[in-house]
Scaffold this motif. Sequence first.
Motif, PDB file in Angstrom:
ATOM      1  N   CYS A  53       0.846  -1.195   0.000  1.00 17.43           N
ATOM      2  CA  CYS A  53       0.000   0.000   0.000  1.00 17.43           C
ATOM      3  C   CYS A  53       0.882   1.246   0.000  1.00 17.43           C
ATOM      4  O   CYS A  53       2.003   1.225   0.488  1.00 17.43           O
TER       5      CYS A  53
ATOM      6  N   SER B 247       0.669   3.660   1.868  1.00 14.88           N
ATOM      7  CA  SER B 247       0.974   4.034   3.256  1.00 14.88           C
ATOM      8  C   SER B 247       2.257   3.373   3.751  1.00 14.88           C
ATOM      9  O   SER B 247       2.945   3.920   4.621  1.00 14.88           O
TER      10      SER B 247
ATOM     11  N   HIS C 258       0.428  -3.796   6.134  1.00 15.87           N
ATOM     12  CA  HIS C 258      -0.774  -3.684   6.979  1.00 15.87           C
ATOM     13  C   HIS C 258      -2.019  -4.192   6.263  1.00 15.87           C
ATOM     14  O   HIS C 258      -3.128  -4.035   6.758  1.00 15.87           O
TER      15      HIS C 258
ATOM     16  N   CYS D 281      -7.293  -3.118   3.527  1.00 15.04           N
ATOM     17  CA  CYS D 281      -7.010  -1.677   3.395  1.00 15.04           C
ATOM     18  C   CYS D 281      -7.616  -1.097   2.121  1.00 15.04           C
ATOM     19  O   CYS D 281      -8.542  -0.308   2.183  1.00 15.04           O
TER      20      CYS D 281
ATOM     21  N   ARG E 104      -2.272  -2.559  -7.580  1.00 14.18           N
ATOM     22  CA  ARG E 104      -1.752  -3.131  -6.348  1.00 14.18           C
ATOM     23  C   ARG E 104      -0.726  -4.216  -6.656  1.00 14.18           C
ATOM     24  O   ARG E 104      -1.006  -5.116  -7.451  1.00 14.18           O
TER      25      ARG E 104
HETATM   26 ZN   LIG Z   1      -3.067   0.847   3.278  1.00  9.54          ZN
END
Ligand SMILES: [Zn+2]
Length: 359
Positions: free
Chosen positions: A39, A41, A60, A161, A354
Amino acid sequence: MIRAAVLPAVGAPLEITGIELPEPGPGQVRIRLAAAGVCHSDLSLSNGTMRVPVPAVLGHEGAGTVVSVGEGVTHVAPGDGVVLNWAPSCGACHPCSLGEVWLCVNALNGAANVHARAADGRALHPGLNVAAFAEETVVAAPCVLPVPEGVPLTDAALLGCAVLTGWGAVHHAARVRQGETVAVFGVGGVGLATLQAARIAGASTIVAVDVSPEKEELARAAGATEYVVASETTAREIRKLTGGHGVDVAVECVGRAVTIRTAWESTRRGGRTTVVGIGGKDQQVTFNALEIFHWGRTLTGCVYGNSDPAVDLPVIAGHIRDGRFDLGALVTERITLDGIPGAFDAMLAGKGGRALVVF
Ligand SMILES: [Zn+2]
Ligand SMILES: [Zn+2]
């Protein structure tokens, strides 16, 4: 010893290395990961845009199989497939008492814990609670949710997520209604999930916007009816595609000032803009007082899709089982742990959807 992707310090490259993981203590669950999504993040944690205690095992967004459970864990058992939830809610704080569990003030308390040791004995923190960039992890029981029936374990990683965020941005934050027009800025994992959610919500015109012309096919497969390569004229192009009005809803999945401003300008008078992207403090968005009055628009933030995973996952799973939500369409690359640094580079270059680490 298990293999994991460790961030040794903010700004340092990831180390793919062996770590020692303890057996789960009371209230904990040990999981063997099946897959983990990379991700944006994770990249933000590695470069310091977002901060957690380091050294940390990142990752995560994951799913896997329960290996063992500590004392007092009853909602899952060894052998169960589970989705990781990096933002567990405490149920007791002020936002939780209001039902806004995605704003739980205690959600990231676990990040300060030491959950593993490096081979040289260094204490390791679990990133955003769940340390999913590892062959196995130990997490607090509220961080695991059973994989909904009919969802393949590997694909289920994305639920934790990208999917909850994109789904919630459309269904909870922006509350897109049947027939409304939607623009989605940024065609990464979250953007693709947002496009699919907009299609399920019954949006009529769905405009995908990205700096890369190469993501058009990906965006259209996820539900985009129009594709705009980002430029200085993006807002004008979107108005042209919507009868001169602008879209009812814009969802910004980038986290940059210029994109937030363009998203806001792309909405009609009275339109709504939801910001999902996480930007830095240096990204200042400016508005003049007259235009705020004149346009009557709404600009809102959105955390974890304003979702309650326990409520939303079963709903999303229904759409997956019925073929309306295609998890596989979000994944543009399947990699190993060693491929994560390369996936970070691809994200920086604005490439792909992704990347999924498959163990
Ligand atoms: Zn994420
Ligand atoms: Zn709480």
